[in-house]
Design a protein around this motif. Structure first.
Motif, PDB file in Angstrom:
ATOM      1  N   ALA A   1       0.833  -1.209   0.000  1.00  0.00           N
ATOM      2  CA  ALA A   1       0.000   0.000   0.000  1.00  0.00           C
ATOM      3  C   ALA A   1       0.867   1.259   0.000  1.00  0.00           C
ATOM      4  N   MET A   2       1.927   1.266   0.800  1.00  0.00           N
ATOM      5  CA  MET A   2       2.809   2.422   0.844  1.00  0.00           C
ATOM      6  C   MET A   2       3.525   2.617  -0.496  1.00  0.00           C
ATOM      7  N   THR A   3       3.970   1.524  -1.115  1.00  0.00           N
ATOM      8  CA  THR A   3       4.662   1.617  -2.398  1.00  0.00           C
ATOM      9  C   THR A   3       3.731   2.136  -3.484  1.00  0.00           C
ATOM     10  N   ALA A   4       2.521   1.587  -3.545  1.00  0.00           N
ATOM     11  CA  ALA A   4       1.560   2.021  -4.563  1.00  0.00           C
ATOM     12  C   ALA A   4       1.189   3.487  -4.367  1.00  0.00           C
TER      13      ALA A   4
ATOM     14  N   ALA B   1      -9.470  -0.035   2.658  1.00  0.00           N
ATOM     15  CA  ALA B   1      -9.831  -1.215   3.438  1.00  0.00           C
ATOM     16  C   ALA B   1     -10.425  -2.342   2.590  1.00  0.00           C
ATOM     17  N   PRO B   2     -11.391  -2.080   1.674  1.00  0.00           N
ATOM     18  CA  PRO B   2     -11.921  -3.190   0.850  1.00  0.00           C
ATOM     19  C   PRO B   2     -10.837  -3.864   0.013  1.00  0.00           C
ATOM     20  N   THR B   3      -9.935  -3.072  -0.543  1.00  0.00           N
ATOM     21  CA  THR B   3      -8.831  -3.642  -1.307  1.00  0.00           C
ATOM     22  C   THR B   3      -7.898  -4.436  -0.412  1.00  0.00           C
ATOM     23  N   SER B   4      -7.636  -3.920   0.774  1.00  0.00           N
ATOM     24  CA  SER B   4      -6.755  -4.604   1.716  1.00  0.00           C
ATOM     25  C   SER B   4      -7.315  -5.963   2.101  1.00  0.00           C
ATOM     26  N   VAL B   5      -8.626  -6.025   2.317  1.00  0.00           N
ATOM     27  CA  VAL B   5      -9.256  -7.305   2.658  1.00  0.00           C
ATOM     28  C   VAL B   5      -9.118  -8.290   1.506  1.00  0.00           C
ATOM     29  N   THR B   6      -9.355  -7.815   0.285  1.00  0.00           N
ATOM     30  CA  THR B   6      -9.224  -8.678  -0.889  1.00  0.00           C
ATOM     31  C   THR B   6      -7.809  -9.209  -1.032  1.00  0.00           C
ATOM     32  N   ILE B   7      -6.830  -8.314  -0.932  1.00  0.00           N
ATOM     33  CA  ILE B   7      -5.430  -8.716  -1.058  1.00  0.00           C
ATOM     34  C   ILE B   7      -5.035  -9.665   0.062  1.00  0.00           C
ATOM     35  N   ALA B   8      -5.500  -9.394   1.276  1.00  0.00           N
ATOM     36  CA  ALA B   8      -5.166 -10.251   2.414  1.00  0.00           C
ATOM     37  C   ALA B   8      -5.707 -11.662   2.205  1.00  0.00           C
ATOM     38  N   ILE B   9      -6.950 -11.789   1.752  1.00  0.00           N
ATOM     39  CA  ILE B   9      -7.544 -13.115   1.560  1.00  0.00           C
ATOM     40  C   ILE B   9      -6.824 -13.872   0.453  1.00  0.00           C
ATOM     41  N   LEU B  10      -6.528 -13.200  -0.649  1.00  0.00           N
ATOM     42  CA  LEU B  10      -5.810 -13.858  -1.742  1.00  0.00           C
ATOM     43  C   LEU B  10      -4.434 -14.346  -1.290  1.00  0.00           C
ATOM     44  N   ASN B  11      -3.738 -13.531  -0.509  1.00  0.00           N
ATOM     45  CA  ASN B  11      -2.413 -13.931  -0.029  1.00  0.00           C
ATOM     46  C   ASN B  11      -2.496 -15.024   1.022  1.00  0.00           C
ATOM     47  N   VAL B  12      -3.521 -14.985   1.862  1.00  0.00           N
ATOM     48  CA  VAL B  12      -3.707 -16.054   2.847  1.00  0.00           C
ATOM     49  C   VAL B  12      -3.927 -17.391   2.140  1.00  0.00           C
ATOM     50  N   LEU B  13      -4.785 -17.401   1.125  1.00  0.00           N
ATOM     51  CA  LEU B  13      -5.036 -18.637   0.377  1.00  0.00           C
ATOM     52  C   LEU B  13      -3.757 -19.156  -0.263  1.00  0.00           C
ATOM     53  N   TRP B  14      -2.956 -18.256  -0.799  1.00  0.00           N
ATOM     54  CA  TRP B  14      -1.715 -18.658  -1.461  1.00  0.00           C
ATOM     55  C   TRP B  14      -0.687 -19.175  -0.452  1.00  0.00           C
TER      56      TRP B  14
ATOM     57  N   VAL C   1     -11.750  -7.705  -6.851  1.00  0.00           N
ATOM     58  CA  VAL C   1     -11.182  -7.929  -8.179  1.00  0.00           C
ATOM     59  C   VAL C   1     -11.999  -7.214  -9.255  1.00  0.00           C
ATOM     60  N   SER C   2     -13.323  -7.267  -9.137  1.00  0.00           N
ATOM     61  CA  SER C   2     -14.174  -6.616 -10.141  1.00  0.00           C
ATOM     62  C   SER C   2     -14.018  -5.095 -10.097  1.00  0.00           C
ATOM     63  N   GLN C   3     -13.939  -4.513  -8.903  1.00  0.00           N
ATOM     64  CA  GLN C   3     -13.736  -3.078  -8.786  1.00  0.00           C
ATOM     65  C   GLN C   3     -12.360  -2.671  -9.286  1.00  0.00           C
ATOM     66  N   GLY C   4     -11.363  -3.515  -9.021  1.00  0.00           N
ATOM     67  CA  GLY C   4     -10.017  -3.216  -9.495  1.00  0.00           C
ATOM     68  C   GLY C   4      -9.952  -3.230 -11.019  1.00  0.00           C
ATOM     69  N   ALA C   5     -10.692  -4.157 -11.645  1.00  0.00           N
ATOM     70  CA  ALA C   5     -10.706  -4.207 -13.109  1.00  0.00           C
ATOM     71  C   ALA C   5     -11.366  -2.977 -13.701  1.00  0.00           C
TER      72      ALA C   5
ATOM     73  N   TYR D   1      -3.293  -2.373  -5.536  1.00  0.00           N
ATOM     74  CA  TYR D   1      -3.425  -1.116  -4.795  1.00  0.00           C
ATOM     75  C   TYR D   1      -3.296   0.095  -5.719  1.00  0.00           C
ATOM     76  N   HIS D   2      -2.470  -0.016  -6.727  1.00  0.00           N
ATOM     77  CA  HIS D   2      -2.159   1.118  -7.604  1.00  0.00           C
ATOM     78  C   HIS D   2      -3.424   1.696  -8.230  1.00  0.00           C
ATOM     79  N   GLY D   3      -4.290   0.824  -8.732  1.00  0.00           N
ATOM     80  CA  GLY D   3      -5.527   1.302  -9.355  1.00  0.00           C
ATOM     81  C   GLY D   3      -6.478   1.945  -8.373  1.00  0.00           C
ATOM     82  N   PHE D   4      -6.516   1.441  -7.142  1.00  0.00           N
ATOM     83  CA  PHE D   4      -7.430   1.999  -6.154  1.00  0.00           C
ATOM     84  C   PHE D   4      -6.934   3.335  -5.610  1.00  0.00           C
ATOM     85  N   VAL D   5      -5.618   3.470  -5.459  1.00  0.00           N
ATOM     86  CA  VAL D   5      -5.090   4.745  -4.960  1.00  0.00           C
ATOM     87  C   VAL D   5      -5.398   5.867  -5.945  1.00  0.00           C
ATOM     88  N   LYS D   6      -5.339   5.574  -7.241  1.00  0.00           N
ATOM     89  CA  LYS D   6      -5.629   6.597  -8.253  1.00  0.00           C
ATOM     90  C   LYS D   6      -7.078   7.071  -8.189  1.00  0.00           C
TER      91      LYS D   6
END
Length: 278
Positions: free
Chosen positions: A89-92, A195-208, A272-276, A160-165
């Motif tokens: 998030a900080m990098t984006a 926060a919504p993006t963070s939750v999405t990223i967290a779940i995807l990374n947890v699964l991985w 994912v849909s909002q990010g697209a 994160y990059h798309g959401f920060v913009k």
């Protein structure tokens, strides 16, 4: 509704129900057979258990040293996901608000790195951290967390990059006028809106990370450091034909992450849909 339209709807529902059954049936077999003895599983694997025998689960927990591997998996997953989320998030945020040629090129490089297969770099990686730096012997679990942060940051920064913009810069200007510095603006204004993006990223990374086998198998060499996928592989080799222990062990391994996915799947789809779109 016309007859053709009604027929189309019925066929669609039948098609979805068929795929649902195909998807759920293996989980059903795993659950019902986890309460049976070895003889009952081989004799009638599709039948319901005559009684709920939880003794197999207690035996698996004891022989598999379940809580140690569960603790290791939780530690690795939690800290990896936490640091990936914060750093990405900080990098984006920095790349979006400081859109220089260097930052844009670095962002393109990070996105491009996602297509590099891990198998092409795993031997040099283990050679450097194992033979040269000796981190594999000295601190395998911290090393595993660092590697997950490195491999997981590119996709997270991209999302994160798309959401920060999409966050209006006027909000940040208002906070700066109120006396906040850049760090306070990010953590008090920008990060909560992500926060919504963070939750999405967290779940995807947890699964991985929770289900990953290859990277831990290269880094973790001692039994007390094994994560659950590695421990399940070792347990499977020890009790290869003992289905009354293997099936409960497999159920215990996937149950935590399955519950997490069931509760978080709507955030994945929405994020994912909002990010697209953005």
């Amino acid at each position: 509704m016309s007859a053709r339209r009604k027929t189309s709807v019925i066929l669609t529902y039948l098609f979805l129900v068929m795929f649902f059954i195909i998807f759920v049936f293996p989980f059903f077999l795993m659950i019902v057979n986890s309460f049976k003895s070895n003889g009952q599983i081989l004799e009638s694997p599709f039948s319901l258990p005559t009684s709920l025998n939880f003794g197999h689960f207690a035996e698996v927990i004891d022989k598999m040293n379940f809580f140690v591997s569960f603790r290791n998996t939780v530690v690795v997953t939690f800290f990896s996901v936490l640091f990936i989320g914060v750093f990405a998030a900080m990098t984006a945020y920095y790349m979006v608000r400081h859109s220089t040629k260097f930052n844009n090129g670095f962002f393109a490089l990070m996105v491009a790195s996602m297509i590099i297969p891990f198998q092409s770099i795993m031997i040099p990686l283990i050679y450097i951290y194992g033979a040269k730096l000796h981190w594999i012997d000295a601190a395998p679990i911290p090393l595993l967390i660092i590697l997950y942060i490195g491999f997981g940051s590119a996709l997270s920064v991209f999302m994160y990059h798309g959401f920060v913009k999409s966050i209006p810069y006027e909000l940040e200007e208002a906070s700066l006028l109120d006396g906040c510095n850049r760090r306070q603006t990010f953590f008090k204004i920008v990060l909560p809106m992500l926060a919504p993006t963070s939750v999405t990223i967290a779940i995807l990374n947890v699964l991985w990370i929770w289900n990953d086998y290859l990277l831990p198998s290269l880094v973790l060499t001692k039994d007390n450091h094994f994560t659950m996928p590695i421990k399940m592989k070792v347990f499977n080799g020890t009790y290869m034909n003992n289905w009354e222990l293997l099936i409960p062990a497999l159920l215990l391994t996937i149950l935590p992450i399955l519950i997490a996915y069931l509760f978080g799947q709507r955030y994945i789809i929405r994020g994912v849909s909002q990010g697209a779109i953005k």
